[in-house]
Design a protein around this motif. Structure first.
Motif, PDB file in Angstrom:
ATOM      1  N   ASP A 234     -40.093   0.058  23.642  1.00 43.67           N
ATOM      2  CA  ASP A 234     -38.695   0.204  24.050  1.00 43.67           C
ATOM      3  C   ASP A 234     -38.315   1.640  24.352  1.00 43.67           C
ATOM      4  O   ASP A 234     -37.438   1.906  25.170  1.00 43.67           O
ATOM      5  CB  ASP A 234     -37.790  -0.355  22.952  1.00 43.67           C
TER       6      ASP A 234
ATOM      7  N   ASN B 181     -32.763  -4.816  27.941  1.00 47.66           N
ATOM      8  CA  ASN B 181     -33.883  -5.435  28.659  1.00 47.66           C
ATOM      9  C   ASN B 181     -33.419  -6.328  29.794  1.00 47.66           C
ATOM     10  O   ASN B 181     -34.101  -6.441  30.812  1.00 47.66           O
ATOM     11  CB  ASN B 181     -34.761  -6.225  27.684  1.00 47.66           C
TER      12      ASN B 181
ATOM     13  N   SER C  80     -48.779  -9.271  26.334  1.00 46.14           N
ATOM     14  CA  SER C  80     -47.320  -9.238  26.492  1.00 46.14           C
ATOM     15  C   SER C  80     -46.578  -9.675  25.237  1.00 46.14           C
ATOM     16  O   SER C  80     -45.352  -9.601  25.190  1.00 46.14           O
ATOM     17  CB  SER C  80     -46.893 -10.068  27.698  1.00 46.14           C
TER      18      SER C  80
ATOM     19  N   ARG D 212     -38.277  -8.917  18.643  1.00 49.81           N
ATOM     20  CA  ARG D 212     -36.855  -8.580  18.648  1.00 49.81           C
ATOM     21  C   ARG D 212     -36.574  -7.168  18.176  1.00 49.81           C
ATOM     22  O   ARG D 212     -35.576  -6.569  18.556  1.00 49.81           O
ATOM     23  CB  ARG D 212     -36.124  -9.531  17.704  1.00 49.81           C
TER      24      ARG D 212
ATOM     25  N   HIS E 285     -40.424   0.195  37.799  1.00 50.42           N
ATOM     26  CA  HIS E 285     -39.072   0.186  37.225  1.00 50.42           C
ATOM     27  C   HIS E 285     -38.741   1.547  36.605  1.00 50.42           C
ATOM     28  O   HIS E 285     -37.609   2.006  36.664  1.00 50.42           O
ATOM     29  CB  HIS E 285     -38.949  -0.888  36.141  1.00 50.42           C
TER      30      HIS E 285
ATOM     31  N   TYR F  76     -33.416  -5.102  33.304  1.00 52.88           N
ATOM     32  CA  TYR F  76     -34.666  -5.044  34.061  1.00 52.88           C
ATOM     33  C   TYR F  76     -35.118  -6.420  34.527  1.00 52.88           C
ATOM     34  O   TYR F  76     -36.153  -6.556  35.139  1.00 52.88           O
ATOM     35  CB  TYR F  76     -35.763  -4.385  33.215  1.00 52.88           C
ATOM     36  N   GLU F  77     -34.378  -7.427  34.173  1.00 58.45           N
ATOM     37  CA  GLU F  77     -34.857  -8.781  34.446  1.00 58.45           C
ATOM     38  C   GLU F  77     -33.912  -9.622  35.274  1.00 58.45           C
ATOM     39  O   GLU F  77     -34.284 -10.657  35.800  1.00 58.45           O
ATOM     40  CB  GLU F  77     -35.146  -9.499  33.122  1.00 58.45           C
TER      41      GLU F  77
ATOM     42  N   ARG G 143     -43.914  -2.241  35.540  1.00 55.77           N
ATOM     43  CA  ARG G 143     -43.087  -1.439  34.620  1.00 55.77           C
ATOM     44  C   ARG G 143     -42.991   0.015  35.058  1.00 55.77           C
ATOM     45  O   ARG G 143     -41.960   0.650  34.889  1.00 55.77           O
ATOM     46  CB  ARG G 143     -43.623  -1.539  33.184  1.00 55.77           C
TER      47      ARG G 143
ATOM     48  N   THR H 171     -43.845  -7.494  24.038  1.00 50.12           N
ATOM     49  CA  THR H 171     -42.547  -7.446  24.728  1.00 50.12           C
ATOM     50  C   THR H 171     -41.639  -8.594  24.293  1.00 50.12           C
ATOM     51  O   THR H 171     -40.507  -8.686  24.753  1.00 50.12           O
ATOM     52  CB  THR H 171     -42.717  -7.521  26.254  1.00 50.12           C
ATOM     53  N   THR H 172     -42.140  -9.472  23.413  1.00 54.73           N
ATOM     54  CA  THR H 172     -41.328 -10.614  23.007  1.00 54.73           C
ATOM     55  C   THR H 172     -40.710 -10.422  21.624  1.00 54.73           C
ATOM     56  O   THR H 172     -39.982 -11.289  21.159  1.00 54.73           O
ATOM     57  CB  THR H 172     -42.168 -11.912  22.985  1.00 54.73           C
TER      58      THR H 172
ATOM     59  N   LYS I 279     -30.985  -4.201  22.124  1.00 49.99           N
ATOM     60  CA  LYS I 279     -32.290  -4.223  22.796  1.00 49.99           C
ATOM     61  C   LYS I 279     -32.338  -5.351  23.822  1.00 49.99           C
ATOM     62  O   LYS I 279     -32.785  -5.157  24.955  1.00 49.99           O
ATOM     63  CB  LYS I 279     -33.404  -4.380  21.749  1.00 49.99           C
ATOM     64  N   GLU I 280     -31.851  -6.503  23.436  1.00 48.51           N
ATOM     65  CA  GLU I 280     -31.907  -7.661  24.331  1.00 48.51           C
ATOM     66  C   GLU I 280     -31.105  -7.427  25.612  1.00 48.51           C
ATOM     67  O   GLU I 280     -31.569  -7.751  26.705  1.00 48.51           O
ATOM     68  CB  GLU I 280     -31.382  -8.882  23.572  1.00 48.51           C
TER      69      GLU I 280
END
Ligand code: CAA
Length: 261
Positions: free
Chosen positions: A119, A216, A90, A96, A150, A219-220, A147, A93-94, A212-213
């Motif tokens: 992405d 994302n 993962s 930037r 989603h 989805y969270e 994922r 996925t962290t 991007k942030e």
């Protein structure tokens, strides 16, 4: 560029880094040493100011045929549990910076999951996706069930995960999982991904990373939380030079010069 055993790295355009999975004998099966190298390269590019967007690809024949089944087959529960098997995946996925998956050939199991961690996914007409873990007595373990749900919804995800059947580039596009199938006459999917990455690399990087942030976040967290978060981040961009430059350039009918500050 640093030399690796299972991946290749290059810089095909200004601000763009390309990572190519390179374990052809095993169709890029994602053994632990390969993933460790991938994580190292991804981290290095994320920390490198001259890189503003990443592309991840495999070969014509395989993006990646999944986790390495031969490596996994004799593992015991206590070992995978205590060793946090697959947790390190993962890391991708962290980061930037945006990362685009350019998928040709097989993207199965962990390969499909790896693409889903990126992405944006661009597919060649030959791309074949699937979560075939059910055929070897397990389930997806690299985020596939979550994922994919989603990305393509519950019913399709259930079908894919429970029957283990593959799905085509066209299906993936129809279902909204990939942004586009790049037609063969347009050239390679890698070239298309590099071109897209170069466009992203030409923008203000603070805005790109903020964009991007907040996407994302959709989805969270809940819609209300996400909307509030988006607005807060939007407000914060008024503290950047690039916001002043971008809006002034528009008003003055000229091109902006980003300082990424
Ligand atoms: N792990 C280890 N080795 C693999 C592999 C994998 N996932 N996929 C392919 N290989 C190896 C094959 O064993 C073969 O090696 P040898 O030449 O030493 O026999 C080599 O790559 C070439 O593969 P094939 O001969 O099988 O090629 P093919 O064209 O006949 O078939 C394929 C291609 C349909 C992709 C087939 O290789 C296949 O079904 N692979 C496994 C796909 C799979 O089940 N992936 C899910 C893995 S589990 C997982 O990913 C868990 C998770 O959620 C993280």
């Amino acid at each position: 560029e640093k030399q690796y055993e299972f991946i290749l790295t290059s810089r095909p355009a200004d601000g763009v880094a390309l990572i190519t999975l390179n374990r052809p004998k095993a169709l890029n099966a994602l053994c632990t040493p390969l993933f460790n190298e991938l994580n190292e390269a991804v981290k290095a590019f994320d920390n490198d100011d001259s890189v503003r967007a990443l592309v991840l690809t495999g070969s014509e024949r395989a993006f990646a045929a999944g986790a390495d089944i031969k490596e996994m087959k004799d593992k015991e529960f206590s070992e995978v549990f205590k060793g946090k098997f697959l947790e390190s995946w993962s890391l991708l996925t962290t980061i930037r910076k945006p990362i685009i998956a350019a998928v040709s050939g097989y993207a199965l199991g962990g390969g499909c999951e790896l693409a889903l961690m990126c992405d944006i996914i661009l597919a060649s007409p030959t791309a074949t996706f699937g979560q075939p873990e059910i055929n070897i007595g397990v389930i997806p373990g690299g985020g596939g069930s979550q994922r994919l749900a989603h990305a393509i919804g519950k019913s399709r995800t259930m079908e894919i995960v429970l029957t283990g059947r593959n799905f085509s580039a066209q299906e993936a596009a129809d279902w909204g999982m990939v942004s586009r199938v790049v037609p063969a006459e347009e050239g390679s999917v890698v070239d298309a991904a590099v071109k897209m990455a170069a466009v992203i690399a030409s923008k203000s990087q603070i805005a790109v990373q903020a964009g991007k942030e907040v996407v994302n976040a959709a989805y969270e967290q809940s819609l209300q939380e996400g909307l509030r978060y988006e607005r807060r981040v939007f407000h914060s961009l008024f503290a950047t030079k690039d916001q002043k430059e971008g809006m002034s350039a528009f008003a003055e009918k000229r091109k902006p010069t980003w300082t990424h500050s």
